[in-house]
Write an enzyme that holds these catalytic residues in place. Structure first.
Site, PDB file in Angstrom:
ATOM      1  N   HIS A  97       0.857  -1.163   0.110  1.00  0.00           N
ATOM      2  CA  HIS A  97       0.001   0.123  -0.164  1.00  0.00           C
ATOM      3  C   HIS A  97       1.010   1.362  -0.176  1.00  0.00           C
ATOM      4  CE1 HIS A  97      -2.598   3.176   1.311  1.00  0.00           C
ATOM      5  NE2 HIS A  97      -3.872   2.133   0.956  1.00  0.00           N
ATOM      6  N   GLU A 167      -3.874   2.363  -7.418  1.00  0.00           N
ATOM      7  CA  GLU A 167      -4.056   3.597  -6.632  1.00  0.00           C
ATOM      8  C   GLU A 167      -3.395   4.339  -6.660  1.00  0.00           C
ATOM      9  OE1 GLU A 167      -6.569   1.874  -2.953  1.00  0.00           O
ATOM     10  OE2 GLU A 167      -4.645   1.555  -2.405  1.00  0.00           O
TER      11      GLU A 167
HETATM   12  C1  PEP Z   1      -6.518   3.907   0.204  1.00  0.00           C
HETATM   13  O1  PEP Z   1      -5.805   4.401   0.842  1.00  0.00           O
HETATM   14  O2  PEP Z   1      -6.313   2.352  -0.292  1.00  0.00           O
HETATM   15  C2  PEP Z   1      -7.644   4.144  -0.274  1.00  0.00           C
HETATM   16  C3  PEP Z   1      -8.622   3.836  -1.503  1.00  0.00           C
HETATM   17  O3  PEP Z   1      -8.261   5.339   0.566  1.00  0.00           O
HETATM   18  P1  PEP Z   1      -9.393   6.228   0.059  1.00  0.00           P
HETATM   19  O4  PEP Z   1     -10.461   5.395  -0.446  1.00  0.00           O
HETATM   20  O5  PEP Z   1      -9.819   6.809   1.463  1.00  0.00           O
HETATM   21  O6  PEP Z   1      -9.057   7.180  -1.098  1.00  0.00           O
END
Ligand code: PEP
Length: 256
Positions: A97, A167
């Site tokens: 992550h 992400e």
């Molecule tokens: C994350 O940190 O994996 C994430 C997707 O956070 P958020 O949905 O709060 O952007």
């Protein structure tokens, strides 16, 4: 077998108490009953994992950890091994992550963690994503390098069905208004599949699942499902709100 989408709830370091964690989990249990084609993976903080695992839950609800140690066992203060997570009934692990990468986790460490997960029979969810986008497309080279360095060297048999959560860091922890657009998500998930195909073969690319994470909320989940070319979501802050999470799950479930 019908391909199922995945929605991962990354609770991060929340909620503050076990009582609250049980409340959130209770609402997930209720919501899950109406969800047919989607698997829900709850990733609570470690201290809440076992008490929640002991509660009854529908068949489409699974548990994951947010991180595992890069070593199988040994003297590593503060670490939790993949075996320990697996031993209490956890099925998945988020690995790499961006918030852990920011604490110093390199692609090399992430690859070690992936190997440990595979050796332990935990299913990893590999996170990748750029810090910022630029019009010259350098962010694509950055993502490609993350995939290459994290996965190269792992036995191909482990890569079958690999789950990658895309992400973009700049979109994490904000509101749906600042999330990536469905069209850009579509382009990037196609790019990720292409990279996986080039590096590990078309069969691995076809079998892979690409999730999107980064400010998914009730308001944008439907359009990302429709136009984003995704196999599910990794949800942070919105996974702690019953109302928000319910809308996201329903949007994901409507796809198939
Ligand atoms: C994350 O940190 O994996 C994430 C997707 O956070 P958020 O949905 O709060 O952007």
């Amino acid at each position: 077998m019908k391909r199922r989408d995945i929605v991962v709830a990354n609770w991060k370091m929340s909620p503050e108490t076990l009582i609250e964690a049980k409340k959130v989990f209770n609402s997930v249990r209720g919501l899950a009953k109406g969800i047919r084609n989607t698997d829900i993976i709850i990733c609570p903080p470690f201290p809440f994992l076992y008490p929640l695992l002991k509660l009854n839950h529908p068949k489409n609800v699974f548990f994951g950890v947010q991180n595992i140690a890069s070593e199988i066992k040994g003297a590593f203060t503060g670490e939790v091994s993949a075996d320990m997570a697996k031993g209490i009934g956890t099925k998945f692990s988020i690995i790499g992550h961006s918030e852990r990468r920011a604490m110093g986790e390199s692609n090399e460490i992430i690859r070690k963690k992936l190997q440990v997960a595979f050796d332990t029979d935990l299913i990893p969810i590999l996170c990748v994503g750029e810090k910022e986008r630029d019009k010259d497309g350098n962010h694509l080279a950055f993502i490609k390098n993350q995939i290459k360095e994290c996965l190269t060297g792992l036995h191909k048999k482990y890569l079958v069905g690999i789950i990658v959560a895309y992400e973009p860091i700049w979109a994490i922890g904000k509101s749906y208004k600042e999330a990536m657009t469905p069209t850009d998500i579509h382009e990037t998930t196609l790019f990720i599949k292409k990279v996986i195909g080039e590096l590990f073969g078309g069969d691995i690319a076809v079998g892979s699942k690409i999730l999107y994470g980064g400010s998914v909320e009730a308001e944008n989940a439907g359009s990302i499902v429709e136009y984003g070319n995704i196999d599910g979501f990794l949800v942070g802050h919105a996974s702690l709100s019953a109302e928000q999470f319910s809308a996201i799950l329903k949007a994901a479930d409507l796809k198939r």
